[in-house]
Design an enzyme around this catalytic site. Structure first.
Site, PDB file in Angstrom:
ATOM      1  N   ARG A  52     -16.340  -5.742  -2.590  1.00 36.64           N
ATOM      2  CA  ARG A  52     -15.462  -5.062  -1.637  1.00 36.64           C
ATOM      3  C   ARG A  52     -16.200  -3.998  -0.843  1.00 36.64           C
ATOM      4  O   ARG A  52     -15.584  -3.336   0.006  1.00 36.64           O
ATOM      5  CB  ARG A  52     -14.349  -4.381  -2.419  1.00 36.64           C
ATOM      6  CG  ARG A  52     -12.963  -4.855  -2.056  1.00 36.64           C
ATOM      7  CD  ARG A  52     -12.060  -4.370  -3.170  1.00 36.64           C
ATOM      8  NE  ARG A  52     -10.712  -4.302  -2.790  1.00 36.64           N
ATOM      9  CZ  ARG A  52      -9.761  -5.093  -3.310  1.00 36.64           C
ATOM     10  NH1 ARG A  52     -10.056  -6.030  -4.172  1.00 36.64           N
ATOM     11  NH2 ARG A  52      -8.534  -4.927  -2.950  1.00 36.64           N
TER      12      ARG A  52
ATOM     13  N   ARG B 249       3.849  -3.251  -9.444  1.00 40.16           N
ATOM     14  CA  ARG B 249       2.536  -2.712  -9.079  1.00 40.16           C
ATOM     15  C   ARG B 249       2.714  -1.340  -8.445  1.00 40.16           C
ATOM     16  O   ARG B 249       3.417  -1.198  -7.451  1.00 40.16           O
ATOM     17  CB  ARG B 249       1.797  -3.675  -8.144  1.00 40.16           C
ATOM     18  CG  ARG B 249       0.881  -4.613  -8.908  1.00 40.16           C
ATOM     19  CD  ARG B 249       0.136  -5.548  -8.008  1.00 40.16           C
ATOM     20  NE  ARG B 249      -0.822  -4.892  -7.117  1.00 40.16           N
ATOM     21  CZ  ARG B 249      -1.774  -5.517  -6.468  1.00 40.16           C
ATOM     22  NH1 ARG B 249      -1.906  -6.829  -6.602  1.00 40.16           N
ATOM     23  NH2 ARG B 249      -2.595  -4.866  -5.678  1.00 40.16           N
TER      24      ARG B 249
ATOM     25  N   LYS C  82      -5.096 -13.756  -1.121  1.00 39.64           N
ATOM     26  CA  LYS C  82      -6.336 -14.061  -1.869  1.00 39.64           C
ATOM     27  C   LYS C  82      -5.995 -14.624  -3.242  1.00 39.64           C
ATOM     28  O   LYS C  82      -6.521 -15.657  -3.642  1.00 39.64           O
ATOM     29  CB  LYS C  82      -7.202 -12.795  -2.053  1.00 39.64           C
ATOM     30  CG  LYS C  82      -7.673 -12.147  -0.780  1.00 39.64           C
ATOM     31  CD  LYS C  82      -8.561 -10.942  -1.064  1.00 39.64           C
ATOM     32  CE  LYS C  82      -7.868  -9.771  -1.728  1.00 39.64           C
ATOM     33  NZ  LYS C  82      -6.787  -9.149  -0.932  1.00 39.64           N
TER      34      LYS C  82
ATOM     35  N   ARG D  88      -4.261   1.235   1.525  1.00 44.76           N
ATOM     36  CA  ARG D  88      -5.099   0.091   1.120  1.00 44.76           C
ATOM     37  C   ARG D  88      -5.603  -0.661   2.346  1.00 44.76           C
ATOM     38  O   ARG D  88      -6.752  -1.115   2.385  1.00 44.76           O
ATOM     39  CB  ARG D  88      -4.295  -0.858   0.221  1.00 44.76           C
ATOM     40  CG  ARG D  88      -4.126  -0.318  -1.203  1.00 44.76           C
ATOM     41  CD  ARG D  88      -2.917  -0.928  -1.909  1.00 44.76           C
ATOM     42  NE  ARG D  88      -3.003  -2.359  -2.104  1.00 44.76           N
ATOM     43  CZ  ARG D  88      -1.951  -3.141  -2.344  1.00 44.76           C
ATOM     44  NH1 ARG D  88      -0.734  -2.621  -2.422  1.00 44.76           N
ATOM     45  NH2 ARG D  88      -2.117  -4.432  -2.522  1.00 44.76           N
TER      46      ARG D  88
ATOM     47  N   ARG E  25       7.026  -7.817  -2.268  1.00 46.97           N
ATOM     48  CA  ARG E  25       6.530  -7.977  -3.640  1.00 46.97           C
ATOM     49  C   ARG E  25       6.787  -6.709  -4.455  1.00 46.97           C
ATOM     50  O   ARG E  25       7.087  -6.787  -5.646  1.00 46.97           O
ATOM     51  CB  ARG E  25       5.030  -8.301  -3.629  1.00 46.97           C
ATOM     52  CG  ARG E  25       4.529  -8.611  -5.035  1.00 46.97           C
ATOM     53  CD  ARG E  25       3.071  -8.962  -5.073  1.00 46.97           C
ATOM     54  NE  ARG E  25       2.260  -7.822  -4.693  1.00 46.97           N
ATOM     55  CZ  ARG E  25       0.934  -7.882  -4.528  1.00 46.97           C
ATOM     56  NH1 ARG E  25       0.317  -9.025  -4.666  1.00 46.97           N
ATOM     57  NH2 ARG E  25       0.273  -6.798  -4.206  1.00 46.97           N
TER      58      ARG E  25
END
Ligand code: AP5
Ligand code: MG
Length: 186
Positions: A88, A133, A13, A144, A127
């Site tokens: 969301r 993160r 996204k 998630r 990542r």
């Protein structure tokens, strides 16, 4: 142009919304990025959001709706925007309808990006080695994904009823995916 980018964690996204925003000269609004900025500034929104983000859960709807109703009235949004990661939940989508009707604005399309679950997990684990993160760990990534299926995926049917969904294959090269999106929305 005004777009929503919707899709599971790691589908691209952010990567794609940035490119589409550059193409059209519009603003990229990632609620994840905005919340992470609030956390680094140690604001009250940031402090309450951190608990949810670190657990891989959604920050409450009223926090998001307050934040975005303020953000969307700022001057830089006049020419258009890509909403990345918002709405969301159905409640957020309904709230957004109110915000848009107050602003006398309408959306051009909902870009729904899809990819295989294994690919999503691989991208996010990779990542996680460099992103810093706190939610890019395999346990929280799974959480998630589960939250996405339960709370966010139903939005696709919500926008399908409004005839706004453009489904994009998110597998393959980043450039090719951008081309697919541009072909579909231009
Ligand atoms: P958010 O920051 O939105 O995270 P997310 O939805 O889990 O998704 P990501 O940002 O991880 O993935 P992405 O789809 O943007 O993919 P990206 O381009 O980065 O939200 C984080 C948290 O904030 C939520 O869990 C929640 O707590 C809270 N939150 C945010 N919005 C909220 C809301 N509206 N309501 C309530 N809570 C909210 O790509 C991923 C990786 O893959 C990158 O490393 C990228 O380089 C790579 N990549 C991209 N495309 C490709 C490709 N084609 N091939 C190979 N690698 C690729
Ligand atoms: Mg993102």
């Amino acid at each position: 142009m005004r777009f929503i980018f919707i899709g599971p964690p790691g589908v691209g996204k952010g990567t794609q919304a940035k490119r589409i925003c550059d193409h059209f000269g519009i603003v990229h609004l990632s609620t994840g990025d905005i919340l992470r900025d609030e956390i680094s500034n140690n604001s009250s929104v940031g402090q309450s959001a951190k608990i949810f983000i670190d657990a891989g859960k959604l920050v409450p709807d009223d926090v998001l709706l307050n934040m975005m109703s303020g953000r969307l009235t700022q001057d830089d949004c006049i020419n258009g925007y890509c909403l990345d990661g918002f709405p969301r939940t159905i409640a957020q989508a309904e709230g957004l309808e109110h915000i848009l009707s107050d602003l006398n604005q309408s959306l051009d399309a909902v870009v729904s990006i899809a990819a295989d679950e294994e690919e999503l997990i691989n991208r996010l684990v990779l990542r996680g080695t460099t992103s810093g993160r706190t939610d890019d760990t395999s346990e929280i990534i799974r959480q998630r994904l589960e939250v996405y299926m339960k709370q966010t995926e139903p939005l696709i049917a919500f926008y399908e009823k409004l005839n706004m969904v453009k489904t994009i294959d998110g597998m393959g090269e980043i450039n090719d995916i951008t081309e697919r999106i541009l072909k579909t929305v231009s």
